[in-house]
Design an enzyme around this catalytic site. Structure first.
Site, PDB file in Angstrom:
ATOM      1  N   GLU A 120      83.065  55.200  52.729  1.00 11.39           N
ATOM      2  CA  GLU A 120      81.762  54.573  53.021  1.00 11.39           C
ATOM      3  C   GLU A 120      81.540  53.410  52.066  1.00 11.39           C
ATOM      4  O   GLU A 120      82.144  53.369  51.001  1.00 11.39           O
ATOM      5  CB  GLU A 120      80.622  55.576  52.742  1.00 11.39           C
ATOM      6  N   LYS A 122      79.718  51.551  49.095  1.00 11.09           N
ATOM      7  CA  LYS A 122      78.947  52.017  47.942  1.00 11.09           C
ATOM      8  C   LYS A 122      77.719  51.116  47.874  1.00 11.09           C
ATOM      9  O   LYS A 122      77.808  49.960  47.491  1.00 11.09           O
ATOM     10  CB  LYS A 122      79.782  51.932  46.665  1.00 11.09           C
ATOM     11  N   ASP A 124      74.389  49.352  46.757  1.00  5.04           N
ATOM     12  CA  ASP A 124      73.914  48.999  45.423  1.00  5.04           C
ATOM     13  C   ASP A 124      72.386  49.127  45.373  1.00  5.04           C
ATOM     14  O   ASP A 124      71.653  48.161  45.515  1.00  5.04           O
ATOM     15  CB  ASP A 124      74.345  47.565  45.083  1.00  5.04           C
ATOM     16  N   TYR A 233      74.005  59.845  52.514  1.00  4.14           N
ATOM     17  CA  TYR A 233      75.458  60.030  52.532  1.00  4.14           C
ATOM     18  C   TYR A 233      75.942  61.392  52.038  1.00  4.14           C
ATOM     19  O   TYR A 233      77.141  61.589  51.912  1.00  4.14           O
ATOM     20  CB  TYR A 233      76.154  58.905  51.752  1.00  4.14           C
ATOM     21  N   LYS A 321      85.456  50.203  42.906  1.00  4.78           N
ATOM     22  CA  LYS A 321      84.445  49.163  42.701  1.00  4.78           C
ATOM     23  C   LYS A 321      84.991  47.784  43.047  1.00  4.78           C
ATOM     24  O   LYS A 321      86.132  47.464  42.749  1.00  4.78           O
ATOM     25  CB  LYS A 321      83.993  49.153  41.230  1.00  4.78           C
ATOM     26  N   CYS A 415      68.512   6.859  40.032  1.00  5.91           N
ATOM     27  CA  CYS A 415      69.599   7.535  40.731  1.00  5.91           C
ATOM     28  C   CYS A 415      70.887   7.451  39.910  1.00  5.91           C
ATOM     29  O   CYS A 415      71.262   6.357  39.477  1.00  5.91           O
ATOM     30  CB  CYS A 415      69.799   6.886  42.093  1.00  5.91           C
ATOM     31  N   CYS A 418      73.406   4.902  41.847  1.00  4.92           N
ATOM     32  CA  CYS A 418      73.158   3.472  42.054  1.00  4.92           C
ATOM     33  C   CYS A 418      72.065   2.918  41.151  1.00  4.92           C
ATOM     34  O   CYS A 418      71.739   1.738  41.246  1.00  4.92           O
ATOM     35  CB  CYS A 418      72.818   3.205  43.517  1.00  4.92           C
ATOM     36  N   CYS A 431      66.465   9.364  45.830  1.00  2.00           N
ATOM     37  CA  CYS A 431      66.862   8.022  45.431  1.00  2.00           C
ATOM     38  C   CYS A 431      66.279   7.051  46.454  1.00  2.00           C
ATOM     39  O   CYS A 431      66.337   7.302  47.653  1.00  2.00           O
ATOM     40  CB  CYS A 431      68.391   7.942  45.439  1.00  2.00           C
ATOM     41  N   CYS A 437      73.017   2.699  47.783  1.00  4.93           N
ATOM     42  CA  CYS A 437      73.574   3.874  47.098  1.00  4.93           C
ATOM     43  C   CYS A 437      74.863   4.355  47.774  1.00  4.93           C
ATOM     44  O   CYS A 437      74.864   4.683  48.957  1.00  4.93           O
ATOM     45  CB  CYS A 437      72.529   4.979  47.092  1.00  4.93           C
TER      46      CYS A 437
HETATM   47  S1  IVH Z   1      78.362  59.890  46.799  1.00  2.10           S
HETATM   48  C1  IVH Z   1      78.989  63.469  44.208  1.00  2.10           C
HETATM   49  N1  IVH Z   1      78.239  57.870  48.397  1.00  2.10           N
HETATM   50  O1  IVH Z   1      76.951  55.432  43.612  1.00  2.10           O
HETATM   51  C2  IVH Z   1      78.994  62.244  44.986  1.00  2.10           C
HETATM   52  N2  IVH Z   1      77.312  57.619  46.246  1.00  2.10           N
HETATM   53  O2  IVH Z   1      77.822  56.843  40.531  1.00  2.10           O
HETATM   54  C3  IVH Z   1      77.752  61.570  44.866  1.00  2.10           C
HETATM   55  N3  IVH Z   1      76.295  55.433  45.855  1.00  2.10           N
HETATM   56  O3  IVH Z   1      74.618  57.145  41.759  1.00  2.10           O
HETATM   57  C4  IVH Z   1      77.657  60.186  45.249  1.00  2.10           C
HETATM   58  N4  IVH Z   1      76.700  54.596  47.840  1.00  2.10           N
HETATM   59  O4  IVH Z   1      73.763  56.122  43.799  1.00  2.10           O
HETATM   60  C5  IVH Z   1      77.949  58.326  47.178  1.00  2.10           C
HETATM   61  N5  IVH Z   1      78.182  56.169  49.975  1.00  2.10           N
HETATM   62  C6  IVH Z   1      77.871  56.632  48.757  1.00  2.10           C
HETATM   63  C7  IVH Z   1      77.205  55.854  47.817  1.00  2.10           C
HETATM   64  C8  IVH Z   1      76.940  56.375  46.560  1.00  2.10           C
HETATM   65  C9  IVH Z   1      76.164  54.385  46.667  1.00  2.10           C
HETATM   66  C10 IVH Z   1      75.853  55.452  44.444  1.00  2.10           C
HETATM   67  C11 IVH Z   1      75.046  56.617  44.047  1.00  2.10           C
HETATM   68  C12 IVH Z   1      75.612  57.070  42.725  1.00  2.10           C
HETATM   69  C13 IVH Z   1      76.613  56.025  42.400  1.00  2.10           C
HETATM   70  C14 IVH Z   1      77.887  56.589  41.827  1.00  2.10           C
END
Ligand code: IVH
Length: 681
Positions: A120, A122, A124, A233, A321, A415, A418, A431, A437
């Protein structure tokens, strides 16, 4: 609800004391000395850590803690929640090889040849726990330190993506604990920052801060006004037996009406995971939310259980990451670039830095106001961030202890290309050297030769490019100096085509004033304004000496147009180009006064009115329309050319000006009389 830990460990006491000392130090530097040493986001991080620690160890909260004294008012923290299951974090990897090593390890530990993975994005944002009892949302909390978080139930209820009840797709377990992420989509983040800027408030550095700042509001109404998004998730706990795989569990969450990651996949092996990683890296620039990597989870719950957990993270998952898209660097110089329309944009030249895998050497500072607002100066340390695929932005300046800063950046007065004068329009600078120019030259010649202007056939983009690149034309008058021998060596030119172009140029040497003015490309002067100017002034010479005041008397000419026109003719380079054109045989045609004959029959023809204050019978617009219908003109400012000033209720300074200049003043009744008599006449 969790019970506070009885006797806080010594380490926590020391850490809290240290954090308070640091925060007080930075408060003093910022508020008293006005010389901060850390960026806003670094300060926020310290503050948040202290808040988190105090939530975990309430016994250590003291009335004089900086967290209790934000802007003088004590900050009531959220009540504490001990999670039923810890909200673990993830081990991270930064290379595919590390993930391959992870795969090898789990295969060995599970004595398996094949492992299926669920992958999946991650997200932010910030991690939350959601609890549903009998299908009803009863509690939600932030992750906090993983053991204890803050109760943000009320705030979570304001998120539109969060269903207050689970949809009944089959029986819903009596007790469910779900983990998800609260985040903010990029367009919403940009919009909210725009809103904050409009209100004169501080903006968020990135979508994560915006999401966290919005969710952790003490007033839920503020959270409700923020466009937060949610994705779920993990099914962490269920009173009914959970599905056998992670993928099935997430699908079940979706069936209950919870938002789930759209970009998820199951992979048969680690190479498919690598392909997903590549795919998401490409998607990263396109998706409307920030992700900082992908999460790789063993799909089978039985395997997850067999592997178990370490103290802070599971053994069955890893985060791969992406490289961070923000970095710290130094401003080497601030340059001003000139666009094709003459817009001047400050650009920060940076000490080379790698931002998310891309080497960055410059960042746009958008406009001069932005430079002042962010107070970015040459030599400063800054944080740059790439969002989407655009040129990086300078997020903020990072104060450095003991630095000796240069003088603030001075907006250009001429400018850089020119040396022509600069005209300002709100936060933007332009300008005024449209005819000379180099940065603007190609675009300007094309425009000058275009259909609506001088209509010089054969002087299109390709030809103009060749002429300018070969330095055959260095300002707008240069096209009238072209000869056959200049054109013949150019690509796509033979004797016939050269002769045709020269004939077209020659043919256009007697343009109407209106077309010529439009062709000059004076900033703010489009076809409509060019026509107004031509009608009003009749000749180029008269227009060239017009003052801003005189221009403002023309209906539809506002202060920005007036200033731009005056600046254009005040620029000596433009004047010498116009003189050169004249010397080369260009004769701009004056507006023949008698072509307007039909209008002469109108009773208010030739009379200029200025309206001030409000009228009872008509709106300003209606009154203007009636005057114009009868042949009169309505101007924005009073001048010597004004015939009547119509003073309604609460008239402004225009009335005083009229008195000063001895202009006739009409009240509403007199105006109505005049219009009605004129209309009848
Ligand atoms: S699973 C035990 N899935 O990433 C597994 N985390 O340090 C628990 N995060 O604090 C996390 N997207 O906030 C999981 N698809 C995803 C995620 C996700 C973002 C974040 C979560 C966690 C940090 C990992």
């Amino acid at each position: 609800m969790g019970s506070p830990e009885s006797s806080p460990p010594r380490a926590a006491q020391t850490r809290i004391a240290k954090l308070r000392e640091q925060i007080r130090h930075h408060n003093h530097l910022y508020h008293v000395l006005g010389q901060p040493e850390v960026s806003d986001s670094e300060y926020d991080a310290l503050f948040r850590t202290l808040l988190d620690m105090e939530a975990r160890y309430p016994a250590l909260v003291t009335p004089d803690s900086p967290t209790r004294r934000v802007g003088g008012a004590p900050l009531e923290p959220f009540s504490k929640v001990t999670h039923e299951r810890p909200l673990l974090s993830l081990d991270s990897a930064v290379t595919l090889d590390e993930v391959r090593a992870f795969d090898k390890r789990v295969k060995k530990d599970l004595a398996a040849d094949h492992i299926e993975y669920a992958v999946e994005p991650k997200y932010d944002g910030l991690s939350v726990e959601l609890v549903y009892d009998d299908g009803v949302f009863v509690r939600g909390a932030t992750r906090g330190d993983g053991i204890t978080g803050e109760d943000v139930t009320g705030n979570l209820r304001t998120i539109r993506d969060l269903p207050p009840r689970l949809a009944k797709a089959g029986p819903v377990p009596g007790h469910v604990m779900v983990r998800g992420e609260v985040y903010m989509r990029l367009p919403d983040f940009q919009e909210i920052n725009r809103r904050l800027t409009d209100n004169g408030d501080k903006t968020f550095a990135n979508p994560r801060n915006a999401a966290s700042g919005s969710l952790r509001q003490l007033d839920s109404r503020i959270t409700a006004s923020r466009p937060l998004a949610l994705t779920c998730y993990e099914l962490m706990l269920s009173s009914d037996p959970p599905p056998a795989t992670h993928e099935a569990a997430v699908t079940l969450l979706g069936a209950w009406g919870l938002p789930i990651p759209a970009q998820r996949r199951t992979c048969r092996d680690i190479e498919e995971v690598a392909a997903f990683h590549q795919h998401m890296l490409r998607q990263r620039e396109r998706l409307p939310f920030e992700m900082d990597g992908i999460v790789v989870k063993i799909n089978a719950h039985a395997d997850q259980r067999r592997l178990g957990e370490k103290s802070r993270s599971p053994r069955w998952a890893v985060a791969l990451k992406f490289a961070s898209r923000s970095a710290r660097t130094q401003v080497v110089d601030i340059e001003v670039s000139v666009g094709r329309t003459g817009a001047l944009t400050p650009v920060a030249k940076l000490a080379k830095v790698n931002v998310g895998g891309v080497s960055i050497e410059k960042a746009s500072l958008h406009n001069m106001e932005e430079v002042a607002r962010k107070d970015v100066r040459v030599g400063d340390t800054v944080i740059v961030e790439r969002a989407g695929d655009v040129i990086p932005d300078i997020v903020e300046r990072v104060p450095v202890a003991g630095e000796r800063r240069r003088a603030p950046f001075a907006p250009p007065t001429c400018c850089p290309m020119c040396r022509s004068a600069v005209v300002t329009e709100g936060p933007l600078h332009y300008c005024t050297g449209q005819t000379v120019c180099v940065a603007q030259l190609k675009g300007r010649i094309e425009h000058f030769a275009s259909k609506g202007a001088l209509n010089i056939e054969g002087l299109g983009e390709k030809t103009v490019e060749q002429l300018v690149d070969a330095k055959l034309v260095t300002d707008l008058s240069g096209i009238y100096r072209l000869r056959e021998e200049h054109l013949l060596p150019l690509e796509r030119f033979a004797e016939k085509s050269a002769a045709q172009l020269l004939a077209a140029i020659e043919h256009g040497k007697r343009p109407s004033l209106e077309r010529f003015l439009f062709g000059l490309g004076i900033h703010q002067v489009g076809a409509h304004v060019a026509r107004l100017l031509a009608d009003q002034f009749g000749s180029l010479e008269t227009l060239m000496t017009a003052t801003e005041e005189r221009l403002l008397e023309i209906h539809d000419v506002g202060p920005e147009i007036a200033r731009s026109v005056v600046c254009f003719f005040a620029e000596p380079r433009n004047v010498s180009v116009l003189n050169a054109m004249k010397a080369l045989g260009v004769e701009v045609q004056n507006v023949p006064r008698d072509t307007t004959a039909p209008a002469r029959e109108l009773p208010l023809r030739g009379k200029t009115f200025v309206l001030t204050g409000s009228l009872d019978r008509w709106s300003r617009r209606e009154a203007s329309q009636r005057i114009q219908d009868l042949g009169g003109k309505v101007a924005a400012a009073v001048g010597k050319q004004t015939h009547y000033v119509v003073a309604g209720k609460e008239p402004g300074g225009k009335l005083d000006k009229a008195r000063q200049l001895g202009v006739s003043i009409l009240d509403e009744t007199q105006l109505i009389e005049l219009i009605e008599n004129a209309g009848a006449g």
